[in-house]
Scaffold this active site. Structure first.
Site, PDB file in Angstrom:
ATOM      1  N   SER A  52       0.830  -1.209   0.000  1.00 32.83           N
ATOM      2  CA  SER A  52       0.000   0.000   0.000  1.00 32.83           C
ATOM      3  C   SER A  52       0.862   1.257   0.000  1.00 32.83           C
ATOM      4  O   SER A  52       0.350   2.369  -0.226  1.00 32.83           O
ATOM      5  CB  SER A  52      -0.943   0.007   1.210  1.00 32.83           C
ATOM      6  OG  SER A  52      -0.253  -0.342   2.400  1.00 32.83           O
ATOM      7  N   ASP A  90       5.405  -7.019   2.608  1.00 30.56           N
ATOM      8  CA  ASP A  90       4.703  -7.554   1.450  1.00 30.56           C
ATOM      9  C   ASP A  90       5.660  -7.892   0.314  1.00 30.56           C
ATOM     10  O   ASP A  90       6.536  -7.082  -0.026  1.00 30.56           O
ATOM     11  CB  ASP A  90       3.701  -6.514   0.909  1.00 30.56           C
ATOM     12  CG  ASP A  90       2.317  -6.680   1.503  1.00 30.56           C
ATOM     13  OD1 ASP A  90       1.966  -7.793   1.922  1.00 30.56           O
ATOM     14  OD2 ASP A  90       1.576  -5.675   1.536  1.00 30.56           O
ATOM     15  N   LYS A 120       4.793 -11.336   3.576  1.00 30.66           N
ATOM     16  CA  LYS A 120       3.376 -11.615   3.319  1.00 30.66           C
ATOM     17  C   LYS A 120       3.150 -11.672   1.816  1.00 30.66           C
ATOM     18  O   LYS A 120       3.756 -10.916   1.061  1.00 30.66           O
ATOM     19  CB  LYS A 120       2.473 -10.539   3.933  1.00 30.66           C
ATOM     20  CG  LYS A 120       0.959 -10.799   3.691  1.00 30.66           C
ATOM     21  CD  LYS A 120       0.087  -9.820   4.436  1.00 30.66           C
ATOM     22  CE  LYS A 120      -0.003  -8.469   3.764  1.00 30.66           C
ATOM     23  NZ  LYS A 120      -0.679  -8.528   2.427  1.00 30.66           N
ATOM     24  N   GLU A 122      -0.162 -12.631  -1.260  1.00 30.82           N
ATOM     25  CA  GLU A 122      -1.594 -12.763  -1.483  1.00 30.82           C
ATOM     26  C   GLU A 122      -1.930 -14.059  -2.214  1.00 30.82           C
ATOM     27  O   GLU A 122      -1.181 -14.497  -3.090  1.00 30.82           O
ATOM     28  CB  GLU A 122      -2.117 -11.580  -2.307  1.00 30.82           C
ATOM     29  CG  GLU A 122      -1.958 -10.239  -1.624  1.00 30.82           C
ATOM     30  CD  GLU A 122      -2.462  -9.085  -2.463  1.00 30.82           C
ATOM     31  OE1 GLU A 122      -2.355  -7.931  -2.003  1.00 30.82           O
ATOM     32  OE2 GLU A 122      -2.974  -9.319  -3.587  1.00 30.82           O
ATOM     33  N   GLU A 189      -9.174  -9.816   4.267  1.00 32.78           N
ATOM     34  CA  GLU A 189      -9.542  -8.449   3.880  1.00 32.78           C
ATOM     35  C   GLU A 189     -10.921  -8.390   3.240  1.00 32.78           C
ATOM     36  O   GLU A 189     -11.210  -9.102   2.283  1.00 32.78           O
ATOM     37  CB  GLU A 189      -8.500  -7.858   2.918  1.00 32.78           C
ATOM     38  CG  GLU A 189      -8.845  -6.435   2.494  1.00 32.78           C
ATOM     39  CD  GLU A 189      -7.707  -5.708   1.791  1.00 32.78           C
ATOM     40  OE1 GLU A 189      -7.903  -4.540   1.400  1.00 32.78           O
ATOM     41  OE2 GLU A 189      -6.625  -6.313   1.628  1.00 32.78           O
TER      42      GLU A 189
END
Length: 271
Positions: A52, A90, A120, A122, A189
């Site tokens: 982000s 991330d 991390k 996804e 999320e």
């Protein structure tokens, strides 16, 4: 009241113990030394150096443009400001999806060059080979299910995910798979609160929610959103604890006025 004020360094094992003891985990993002210092001293359990940063630090519309080198830079800055919190970084878009070896190489670079404690990424079954390779190398992995911003062009929307039964069932199975593969925690999320509660009960590793209700093991927010710096962003799940956008712009306006009217610097502010 959190036990973590007495802990010198939060680890992945600390988070597992907190789930077992039903103690909530507090997590925020950070991208630079100064914010990381303040967040750490505020007693946060874990810090995510999130992709982000692509949005709030670089001004991009999505998280896709940020590079591995840029993520490492942000992670280095955060690690230097942290004494106690667990720092998770991330893996950016394109650094792990297509090739498990590339995923491992990316994770190794982050760990070696930043000094962070975990990474991390996804996705669920689609990235299982990458997760397995990274975990088998001894690198802690946090999963991320539900709305996965790196797939935004595939989804086509930032709306709540897994409202339909088929997608909800896949998410539960993916969560179980992530645990089996060795992930130490999972971010959930923007999914229905009831589904998040089911996932949390179905796995023995901590779940960290963002827009996933209260029956998860912890919560995460983007620090710029929580502090009211991104003042035009008002999703239902966001609670703003400050309104820094108006406070900072107001302070700058007063500084400009004082400089132009010769009020600053005063005689006391000169040598």
């Amino acid at each position: 009241m959190s036990i973590n004020k007495d802990i010198k360094r939060i680890t992945t094992e600390t988070l597992r113990l907190m789930k077992f003891e039903n103690r909530k985990i507090a997590m925020l993002t950070a991208y630079d030394f100064t914010i990381a210092q303040m967040v750490d001293k505020g007693g946060i359990d874990a810090i995510l150096v999130g992709d982000s940063a692509s949005n709030v630090m670089a001004g991009h519309e999505t998280t896709l443009p940020i590079t591995l080198d840029q993520m490492i830079y942000h992670a280095q800055s955060v690690v230097r400001g942290v004494e106690r919190a667990l720092v998770v970084v991330d893996l950016p878009f394109g650094s792990y999806q297509s090739d498990p070896q590339k995923a491992l190489d990316s994770a190794v670079r982050i760990m070696k060059e930043s000094g962070a404690h975990a990474i991390k990424l996804e996705g669920g079954s689609e990235v299982k080979k990458s997760i397995s390779k990274i975990v088998n190398a001894g690198i802690p992995v946090m999963g991320h299910l539900g709305l996965t911003p790196q797939s935004i062009y595939q989804f086509g929307t930032y709306k709540v995910r897994a409202k339909e039964e088929e997608e909800a069932q896949k998410l539960i199975e993916d969560a179980k798979l992530l645990e089996k593969l060795g992930c130490f925690a999972i971010v959930l999320e923007k999914i229905p609160a009831k589904l998040a509660a089911k996932v949390t009960a179905a796995v023995s590793i901590p779940t960290i929610g963002i827009g996933a209700g209260s029956e998860v093991d912890g919560q995460i927010l983007v620090v710029h959103d929580m502090l009211g710096m991104t003042h035009e962003f008002h999703p239902r799940f966001l609670r703003q604890y400050l309104s820094l956008h108006s406070q900072i712009t107001g302070a700058v306006a007063k500084y400009v006025e004082d400089v132009k009217t010769l009020d600053f610097p005063s005689k006391k502010e000169q040598y």
